[in-house]
Design a protein around this motif. Sequence first.
Motif, PDB file in Angstrom:
ATOM      1  N   THR A  13       0.809  -1.226   0.000  1.00 40.06           N
ATOM      2  CA  THR A  13       0.000   0.000   0.000  1.00 40.06           C
ATOM      3  C   THR A  13       0.840   1.272   0.000  1.00 40.06           C
ATOM      4  O   THR A  13       0.394   2.305  -0.523  1.00 40.06           O
ATOM      5  CB  THR A  13      -0.955   0.021   1.205  1.00 40.06           C
ATOM      6  N   CYS A  14       2.039   1.218   0.562  1.00 39.65           N
ATOM      7  CA  CYS A  14       2.868   2.427   0.595  1.00 39.65           C
ATOM      8  C   CYS A  14       3.314   2.849  -0.797  1.00 39.65           C
ATOM      9  O   CYS A  14       3.750   3.996  -1.001  1.00 39.65           O
ATOM     10  CB  CYS A  14       4.082   2.220   1.502  1.00 39.65           C
ATOM     11  N   GLU A  15       3.210   1.944  -1.778  1.00 39.17           N
ATOM     12  CA  GLU A  15       3.594   2.248  -3.152  1.00 39.17           C
ATOM     13  C   GLU A  15       2.382   2.520  -4.058  1.00 39.17           C
ATOM     14  O   GLU A  15       2.540   2.721  -5.258  1.00 39.17           O
ATOM     15  CB  GLU A  15       4.405   1.085  -3.745  1.00 39.17           C
ATOM     16  N   LEU A  16       1.184   2.520  -3.487  1.00 33.25           N
ATOM     17  CA  LEU A  16      -0.018   2.836  -4.254  1.00 33.25           C
ATOM     18  C   LEU A  16      -0.306   4.330  -4.202  1.00 33.25           C
ATOM     19  O   LEU A  16      -0.169   4.957  -3.144  1.00 33.25           O
ATOM     20  CB  LEU A  16      -1.228   2.083  -3.696  1.00 33.25           C
ATOM     21  N   VAL A  71      -2.818   7.506  -4.022  1.00 24.81           N
ATOM     22  CA  VAL A  71      -3.999   7.665  -3.170  1.00 24.81           C
ATOM     23  C   VAL A  71      -5.257   7.183  -3.885  1.00 24.81           C
ATOM     24  O   VAL A  71      -6.080   6.453  -3.316  1.00 24.81           O
ATOM     25  CB  VAL A  71      -4.162   9.136  -2.729  1.00 24.81           C
ATOM     26  N   ARG A  72      -5.433   7.562  -5.145  1.00 24.21           N
ATOM     27  CA  ARG A  72      -6.648   7.176  -5.871  1.00 24.21           C
ATOM     28  C   ARG A  72      -6.702   5.671  -6.113  1.00 24.21           C
ATOM     29  O   ARG A  72      -7.786   5.074  -6.130  1.00 24.21           O
ATOM     30  CB  ARG A  72      -6.745   7.937  -7.189  1.00 24.21           C
ATOM     31  N   ASP A  73      -5.531   5.035  -6.292  1.00 31.14           N
ATOM     32  CA  ASP A  73      -5.511   3.585  -6.499  1.00 31.14           C
ATOM     33  C   ASP A  73      -5.783   2.850  -5.191  1.00 31.14           C
ATOM     34  O   ASP A  73      -6.451   1.811  -5.188  1.00 31.14           O
ATOM     35  CB  ASP A  73      -4.163   3.156  -7.085  1.00 31.14           C
ATOM     36  N   LYS A  74      -5.263   3.385  -4.090  1.00 34.32           N
ATOM     37  CA  LYS A  74      -5.567   2.797  -2.778  1.00 34.32           C
ATOM     38  C   LYS A  74      -7.062   2.907  -2.501  1.00 34.32           C
ATOM     39  O   LYS A  74      -7.703   1.981  -1.984  1.00 34.32           O
ATOM     40  CB  LYS A  74      -4.786   3.511  -1.683  1.00 34.32           C
ATOM     41  N   PRO A 111      -2.867  -0.246 -12.302  1.00 35.36           N
ATOM     42  CA  PRO A 111      -1.892   0.093 -11.259  1.00 35.36           C
ATOM     43  C   PRO A 111      -2.023  -0.779 -10.012  1.00 35.36           C
ATOM     44  O   PRO A 111      -1.021  -1.122  -9.380  1.00 35.36           O
ATOM     45  CB  PRO A 111      -2.203   1.560 -10.942  1.00 35.36           C
ATOM     46  N   ILE A 112      -3.260  -1.167  -9.677  1.00 38.27           N
ATOM     47  CA  ILE A 112      -3.480  -2.008  -8.498  1.00 38.27           C
ATOM     48  C   ILE A 112      -2.958  -3.418  -8.746  1.00 38.27           C
ATOM     49  O   ILE A 112      -2.234  -3.987  -7.914  1.00 38.27           O
ATOM     50  CB  ILE A 112      -4.981  -2.049  -8.140  1.00 38.27           C
ATOM     51  N   LEU A 113      -3.311  -3.982  -9.892  1.00 38.74           N
ATOM     52  CA  LEU A 113      -2.854  -5.336 -10.214  1.00 38.74           C
ATOM     53  C   LEU A 113      -1.340  -5.383 -10.381  1.00 38.74           C
ATOM     54  O   LEU A 113      -0.685  -6.342  -9.925  1.00 38.74           O
ATOM     55  CB  LEU A 113      -3.557  -5.828 -11.479  1.00 38.74           C
ATOM     56  N   ASP A 114      -0.770  -4.377 -11.031  1.00 37.47           N
ATOM     57  CA  ASP A 114       0.685  -4.306 -11.163  1.00 37.47           C
ATOM     58  C   ASP A 114       1.339  -4.321  -9.783  1.00 37.47           C
ATOM     59  O   ASP A 114       2.340  -5.004  -9.552  1.00 37.47           O
ATOM     60  CB  ASP A 114       1.104  -3.033 -11.894  1.00 37.47           C
ATOM     61  N   ASN A 115       0.789  -3.530  -8.883  1.00 39.27           N
ATOM     62  CA  ASN A 115       1.341  -3.430  -7.534  1.00 39.27           C
ATOM     63  C   ASN A 115       1.275  -4.773  -6.809  1.00 39.27           C
ATOM     64  O   ASN A 115       2.260  -5.203  -6.196  1.00 39.27           O
ATOM     65  CB  ASN A 115       0.577  -2.358  -6.751  1.00 39.27           C
ATOM     66  N   ILE A 116       0.123  -5.433  -6.866  1.00 41.03           N
ATOM     67  CA  ILE A 116      -0.038  -6.702  -6.159  1.00 41.03           C
ATOM     68  C   ILE A 116       0.898  -7.768  -6.724  1.00 41.03           C
ATOM     69  O   ILE A 116       1.612  -8.461  -5.972  1.00 41.03           O
ATOM     70  CB  ILE A 116      -1.503  -7.184  -6.244  1.00 41.03           C
ATOM     71  N   ILE A 117       0.913  -7.895  -8.050  1.00 35.51           N
ATOM     72  CA  ILE A 117       1.704  -8.940  -8.701  1.00 35.51           C
ATOM     73  C   ILE A 117       3.200  -8.679  -8.566  1.00 35.51           C
ATOM     74  O   ILE A 117       3.986  -9.603  -8.292  1.00 35.51           O
ATOM     75  CB  ILE A 117       1.333  -9.039 -10.192  1.00 35.51           C
ATOM     76  N   ARG A 118       3.622  -7.426  -8.733  1.00 34.35           N
ATOM     77  CA  ARG A 118       5.056  -7.132  -8.828  1.00 34.35           C
ATOM     78  C   ARG A 118       5.671  -6.597  -7.536  1.00 34.35           C
ATOM     79  O   ARG A 118       6.901  -6.629  -7.387  1.00 34.35           O
ATOM     80  CB  ARG A 118       5.308  -6.123  -9.952  1.00 34.35           C
ATOM     81  N   LEU A 119       4.840  -6.130  -6.604  1.00 30.02           N
ATOM     82  CA  LEU A 119       5.378  -5.569  -5.370  1.00 30.02           C
ATOM     83  C   LEU A 119       4.836  -6.256  -4.118  1.00 30.02           C
ATOM     84  O   LEU A 119       5.607  -6.691  -3.262  1.00 30.02           O
ATOM     85  CB  LEU A 119       5.070  -4.060  -5.304  1.00 30.02           C
ATOM     86  N   GLY A 120       3.513  -6.333  -4.016  1.00 36.11           N
ATOM     87  CA  GLY A 120       2.905  -6.858  -2.796  1.00 36.11           C
ATOM     88  C   GLY A 120       3.325  -8.276  -2.461  1.00 36.11           C
ATOM     89  O   GLY A 120       3.743  -8.565  -1.328  1.00 36.11           O
ATOM     90  N   CYS A 121       3.215  -9.174  -3.429  1.00 40.81           N
ATOM     91  CA  CYS A 121       3.554 -10.583  -3.180  1.00 40.81           C
ATOM     92  C   CYS A 121       5.057 -10.756  -2.959  1.00 40.81           C
ATOM     93  O   CYS A 121       5.477 -11.567  -2.125  1.00 40.81           O
ATOM     94  CB  CYS A 121       3.078 -11.451  -4.339  1.00 40.81           C
ATOM     95  N   TYR A 122       5.863  -9.993  -3.676  1.00 36.70           N
ATOM     96  CA  TYR A 122       7.317 -10.069  -3.482  1.00 36.70           C
ATOM     97  C   TYR A 122       7.705  -9.541  -2.104  1.00 36.70           C
ATOM     98  O   TYR A 122       8.579 -10.096  -1.430  1.00 36.70           O
ATOM     99  CB  TYR A 122       8.032  -9.278  -4.580  1.00 36.70           C
ATOM    100  N   ASN A 123       7.055  -8.463  -1.675  1.00 43.28           N
ATOM    101  CA  ASN A 123       7.344  -7.904  -0.361  1.00 43.28           C
ATOM    102  C   ASN A 123       6.988  -8.900   0.740  1.00 43.28           C
ATOM    103  O   ASN A 123       7.735  -9.056   1.719  1.00 43.28           O
ATOM    104  CB  ASN A 123       6.560  -6.607  -0.167  1.00 43.28           C
ATOM    105  N   ARG A 124       5.849  -9.584   0.560  1.00 43.83           N
ATOM    106  CA  ARG A 124       5.447 -10.582   1.564  1.00 43.83           C
ATOM    107  C   ARG A 124       6.455 -11.728   1.606  1.00 43.83           C
ATOM    108  O   ARG A 124       6.792 -12.241   2.681  1.00 43.83           O
ATOM    109  CB  ARG A 124       4.044 -11.115   1.234  1.00 43.83           C
ATOM    110  N   THR A 125       6.956 -12.130   0.440  1.00 38.11           N
ATOM    111  CA  THR A 125       7.954 -13.191   0.382  1.00 38.11           C
ATOM    112  C   THR A 125       9.234 -12.779   1.103  1.00 38.11           C
ATOM    113  O   THR A 125       9.813 -13.560   1.870  1.00 38.11           O
ATOM    114  CB  THR A 125       8.273 -13.542  -1.084  1.00 38.11           C
ATOM    115  N   GLU A 126       9.685 -11.551   0.856  1.00 37.31           N
ATOM    116  CA  GLU A 126      10.893 -11.058   1.513  1.00 37.31           C
ATOM    117  C   GLU A 126      10.743 -11.082   3.032  1.00 37.31           C
ATOM    118  O   GLU A 126      11.675 -11.445   3.755  1.00 37.31           O
ATOM    119  CB  GLU A 126      11.201  -9.638   1.035  1.00 37.31           C
TER     120      GLU A 126
END
Length: 278
Positions: free
Chosen positions: A9-12, A14-17, A250-265
Amino acid sequence: MFGYVQPLTCELRVRDKSMYDAYYCGLCSVLKKEYGIASQALLSYDCAFIAILLSAPNEQQPVLPHKCVYKGFKKKPIVAESAALDFAAALNVLLSWHKLRDSRRDERKLLAGAGSVVMRASYKKARALYPNTAASIEAGIEELTQIERENAPDIDPPADAFARMMRACLANAPVSNNDKLIMGEIAYHLGRWIYLADAWDDKEKDKKSGSFNPFINADATVERVSFLLYLSLNEAAKAYDLLNVNCCKPILDNIIRLGCYNRTEKLLKEADDKPRRF
């Protein structure tokens, strides 16, 4: 459900969040309307992602004001009801009910057992509305249960069984056949990642309780776990790149490329100061 598939969420913007929250709250609203207040307690980030993914090929659904009892009856923007939200809500109920039953059976959790009883009528309704999806889940759970009973020291069979179940879940999703094929591949690889991430997250608890865990059985190193998790995410991203996205990119890009990777890290970082084998 598991709740691993979330945005960073920190990379979304405001309108996408705000739009992500509108889908999440829209799913909550459909759960209440179709399956009762109790079903809202099972609201899953994973199924919110499914609702957004199924909406991707279409134009953006209108956003409507909605009074939320959990927010002091303040008006919250929610996405208007759609076939994508209806399907995601049913999937949320079907998967969550099986999760409750498994927790009661495997971990002796009385609260989970009570929850499965409370949700039985909702499960039956979702099953009647989407019989093929429900049958796919039941077959997948049965296969996964059989693999776990065999207690083999092999990571791939249970992860693959869960992944194939998630792909089968989208076989009857309300999208075109071409989109369905691509989304099925996304669901397969994300499903595999979810199973592996959950197993890694639960390894210490499972070690103490003696419950099945493929990483414990395989004596897996952190390096091997890292390879498997990132491999699944990379394959999911490759499949996602084939999808024609008209809505919520932008939301799907964030989840696929950032959110899931961040959770893995985060999952892997927690193991850095622990013994290298489990």
